[in-house]
Scaffold this active site. Structure first.
Site, PDB file in Angstrom:
ATOM      1  N   SER A   1      43.423 -22.935   5.644  1.00 53.57           N
ATOM      2  CA  SER A   1      43.523 -21.757   6.511  1.00 53.57           C
ATOM      3  C   SER A   1      44.590 -21.962   7.571  1.00 53.57           C
ATOM      4  O   SER A   1      44.829 -23.089   8.027  1.00 53.57           O
ATOM      5  CB  SER A   1      42.164 -21.568   7.189  1.00 53.57           C
ATOM      6  OG  SER A   1      42.264 -20.641   8.236  1.00 53.57           O
TER       7      SER A   1
ATOM      8  N   TYR B   1      35.158 -25.092  12.355  1.00 54.82           N
ATOM      9  CA  TYR B   1      35.577 -24.601  11.037  1.00 54.82           C
ATOM     10  C   TYR B   1      36.999 -25.083  10.714  1.00 54.82           C
ATOM     11  O   TYR B   1      37.262 -25.632   9.647  1.00 54.82           O
ATOM     12  CB  TYR B   1      35.509 -23.066  11.012  1.00 54.82           C
ATOM     13  CG  TYR B   1      36.220 -22.454   9.837  1.00 54.82           C
ATOM     14  CD1 TYR B   1      35.732 -22.616   8.538  1.00 54.82           C
ATOM     15  CD2 TYR B   1      37.391 -21.714  10.008  1.00 54.82           C
ATOM     16  CE1 TYR B   1      36.401 -22.063   7.456  1.00 54.82           C
ATOM     17  CE2 TYR B   1      38.055 -21.153   8.931  1.00 54.82           C
ATOM     18  CZ  TYR B   1      37.560 -21.326   7.657  1.00 54.82           C
ATOM     19  OH  TYR B   1      38.220 -20.793   6.580  1.00 54.82           O
TER      20      TYR B   1
ATOM     21  N   LYS C   1      38.595 -27.813   7.745  1.00 58.79           N
ATOM     22  CA  LYS C   1      39.697 -27.516   6.806  1.00 58.79           C
ATOM     23  C   LYS C   1      40.776 -28.600   6.910  1.00 58.79           C
ATOM     24  O   LYS C   1      41.292 -29.079   5.907  1.00 58.79           O
ATOM     25  CB  LYS C   1      40.299 -26.139   7.118  1.00 58.79           C
ATOM     26  CG  LYS C   1      39.386 -24.985   6.763  1.00 58.79           C
ATOM     27  CD  LYS C   1      39.299 -24.815   5.257  1.00 58.79           C
ATOM     28  CE  LYS C   1      38.135 -23.995   4.823  1.00 58.79           C
ATOM     29  NZ  LYS C   1      37.876 -24.003   3.395  1.00 58.79           N
TER      30      LYS C   1
END
Ligand code: NAD
Ligand code: UD1
Length: 337
Positions: free
Chosen positions: A125, A149, A153
């Site tokens: 992302s 989050y 990643k």
């Protein structure tokens, strides 16, 4: 015919990629625990591409299940979408995110290597960039994600790049998506989050259907032309094509590739509202409210690398993104009523 294991293949981006794979002659095996998706998507995938993917309902952390899959099918490569993605929840339940996203990816990678499968495409992302003080992100820029989050990643990306260094046969692609929106042209698959949406497009879609009354536009005093946040929205169909091209690229290129997938053209919240109103003929009422914590004013992709190495470029513009989202929401509404 090549066989690809798609984890999270029942989800939003995964389902579109499964359709693209099947339409391009790949055989697909899906592993998904359905924690954020519904089995009806599988029959919709079949309706669209006249082919049913093989489906395993299970968790990427379930080693015996992974072993069965690798034993029972001649898997040539893995596209790994399975993951949790709610930024707010990742802050309040960090261990759940590290376990699902990081431990899950390690387990999958280990079993894949044991099964002598060497190709791995990972859903990363733009969130990994964090706040480098720039607005146009290029792959070589510093990565300082500002939430759990984003850190999951980045950790998986680093694990994959280290893995590729240590195992010269390994081929990995980390694809850094910007803001995926839109739906399949058929209106049969799209993004339908459980509960009140956090993201802009599903929220607008639900207002157009009359499910939600009004949009809160988070921040109107950003240093942008109309004061609202600018983002690089990318059509999910273009994103799916990027995965196919990454798989093809890896056939001739062992090692690790990290690449942005975005359009390079940002739009503001007010521009998105107005584009959606135009294609849907619906009015989207909104209030200008305080900024949302953790939001940046503006960021978008430099996608030169994707163009050079993958021959990939986003084809669909904002109008098509809104048209397809609206078609999907209307279809969903008529299916439910
Ligand atoms: P999604 O939630 O629609 O799809 C993820 C799928 O993975 C779901 O079907 C879910 O049931 C499944 N899943 C989750 N954890 C699992 C586990 N432990 N085992 C098996 N299945 C599991 O999300 P999406 O929008 O399609 O995103 C796909 C991937 O792309 C995610 O990894 C996400 O972090 C990443 N990504 C998404 C966006 C976005 O805006 N949608 C942006 C950048 C990156
Ligand atoms: C969010 C996630 C990011 C993830 C991305 C794509 C955060 C901080 N970041 O990015 O990790 O990769 O989604 O899924 O959550 N907006 C409103 N009102 C709303 C919703 C959004 O004004 O009700 C605005 C936001 O302030 C932003 C833009 O719309 O300017 C896009 O928001 P959103 O769709 O949530 O995506 P991001 O915040 O860019």
């Amino acid at each position: 015919m090549k066989t690809i294991l798609v984890t999270g293949g029942v989800g939003y981006i995964g389902s579109h990629t499964v359709v693209a794979l099947q339409e391009n002659g790949y055989k697909v095996v899906i592993l998904d625990n359905l924690c954020n998706s519904k089995a009806i998507t599988l029959s919709n995938i079949q309706k669209i591409s006249s082919q049913a993917p093989i489906f395993y309902q299970g968790d990427i952390r379930d080693r015996p299940m992974l072993r069965d899959i690798f034993k029972n099918h001649p898997i040539d490569g893995v596209i790994h979408f399975a993951g949790l993605k709610a930024v707010g929840e990742s802050q309040s339940e960090p261990l759940k995110y590290y376990d699902n996203n990081v431990v899950g990816s390690i387990t999958l990678l280990e079993e894949m290597i044991k099964a002598k499968v060497d190709t791995f495409v990972f859903s990363s992302s733009a969130t990994v960039y964090g706040e480098p003080g720039a607005t146009q992100y290029q792959e070589g820029m510093p990565t300082t994600p500002i939430n759990v989050y984003g850190r999951t990643k980045l950790m998986v990306e680093e694990i994959l790049r280290d893995g590729a260094k240590a195992n010269p046969g390994l081929r990995v692609a980390c694809l850094r998506y910007f803001n995926p929106v839109g739906a399949h042209l058929s209106g049969l698959i799209g993004e339908n989050p459980v509960g009140t949406p956090n993201n802009l497009m599903p929220y607008i879609g639900q207002i157009a259907l009359g499910i939600l009354p009004k949009l809160k536009v988070f921040g109107s005093d950003y240093p942008t032309p109309d004061g609202t946040g600018l983002r690089d929205y990318i059509h999910v169909h273009d994103l799916a094509q990027g995965h196919l091209l990454a798989l093809q690229y890896l056939e001739d290129h062992p090692g690790a590739l990290t690449v942005n997938l975005g359009t390079g053209k940002p739009y503001s919240v007010l521009e998105m509202i107005s584009a959606f109103e135009k294609v849907s003929g619906k009015s989207i009422p909104y209030d200008l409210v305080e900024r949302r914590s953790g939001d940046l004013a503006e960021y978008y992709a430099n996608s030169d690398l994707a163009k050079t190495v993958l021959g990939w470029e986003a084809k669909h513009g904002i109008e098509r993104m809104c048209e397809d989202t609206w078609r999907f929401y209307r279809q969903l509404d008529s299916a439910q009523s």
